[in-house]
Design an enzyme around this catalytic site. Structure first.
Site, mmCIF file in Angstrom:
data_model
loop_
_atom_site.group_PDB
_atom_site.id
_atom_site.type_symbol
_atom_site.label_atom_id
_atom_site.label_comp_id
_atom_site.label_asym_id
_atom_site.label_seq_id
_atom_site.Cartn_x
_atom_site.Cartn_y
_atom_site.Cartn_z
ATOM 1 N N CYS A 1 -2.056 -0.739 7.411
ATOM 2 C CA CYS A 1 -1.416 0.572 7.326
ATOM 3 C C CYS A 1 -1.642 1.376 8.601
ATOM 4 C CB CYS A 1 -1.931 1.337 6.110
ATOM 5 S SG CYS A 1 -1.387 0.604 4.541
ATOM 6 N N GLU B 1 0.788 3.896 1.888
ATOM 7 C CA GLU B 1 1.251 4.279 3.219
ATOM 8 C C GLU B 1 2.441 3.422 3.650
ATOM 9 O OE1 GLU B 1 -3.364 4.460 3.284
ATOM 10 O OE2 GLU B 1 -1.802 3.283 2.307
ATOM 11 N N CYS C 1 -6.107 1.194 5.517
ATOM 12 C CA CYS C 1 -6.573 -0.125 5.965
ATOM 13 C C CYS C 1 -5.994 -0.424 7.350
ATOM 14 C CB CYS C 1 -6.143 -1.201 4.970
ATOM 15 S SG CYS C 1 -4.377 -1.601 5.048
ATOM 16 N N HIS D 1 0.833 -1.196 0.000
ATOM 17 C CA HIS D 1 0.000 0.000 0.000
ATOM 18 C C HIS D 1 0.870 1.249 0.000
ATOM 19 C CE1 HIS D 1 -3.829 -2.125 1.651
ATOM 20 N NE2 HIS D 1 -3.366 -2.662 0.546
#
Length: 155
Positions: free
Chosen positions: A113, A84, A110, A82
């Site tokens: 993260c 992040e 999410c 991801h």
């Protein structure tokens, strides 16, 4: 921001940068960008895509699509990292402290993260679009991380 001559706020500025970073994404489902900022200075950026040196989903196809996995579920079944995560790892690779920083991300983070954000010392999340993850919301409510939605469209 209605007047084209008006300067964007700092939050708008950094969120626009996050949208620009998202353009590098190779995810077939969702293009996400993130920017970590401290004292009005960009420290790191990240976008979602496969680990370094591996083929991207744009080349291999989407594993999650093939398996019929809905958005917001089973994030571990994916070739990609991801945005992040990539921004936080970039800080580690280059030895940049992100303690006390803000992360601007084009989507609500999410749960994975969120845990990384909390433990990395990031103290504020500014996000544009929603993402369905109730556990992430629960942990953020329990944490000391400030959460703010900034609904803007990419410039």
């Amino acid at each position: 921001m209605e007047d084209p001559g008006e300067r964007p706020s700092w939050d708008e500025y950094f969120m626009n940068v996050a949208f620009l970073v998202a353009e590098r994404s190779t995810c077939l489902r969702r293009r996400v960008g993130a920017v970590v900022v401290k004292d009005k200075r960009m420290l790191t950026t990240g976008y979602n895509g496969a680990p370094r040196g591996l083929r991207h989903c744009s080349e291999t196809g989407c594993l999650r699509e093939r398996m019929g996995i809905p958005s917001g579920q089973r994030q571990e079944i994916c070739r990609g990292l991801h945005a992040e995560q990539n921004a936080i790892m970039q800080a580690a690779i280059f030895g940049v402290s992100i303690d006390g920083s803000t992360i601007y991300t084009t989507n609500f983070p999410c749960i994975t993260c969120t845990k990384m954000i909390i433990n990395s010392g990031i103290t504020r999340i500014v996000y544009a679009d929603e993402y369905p993850d109730d556990l992430s919301r629960d942990l953020l409510a329990e944490s000391r991380v400030e959460l703010q939605q900034l609904k803007i469209s990419p410039r």
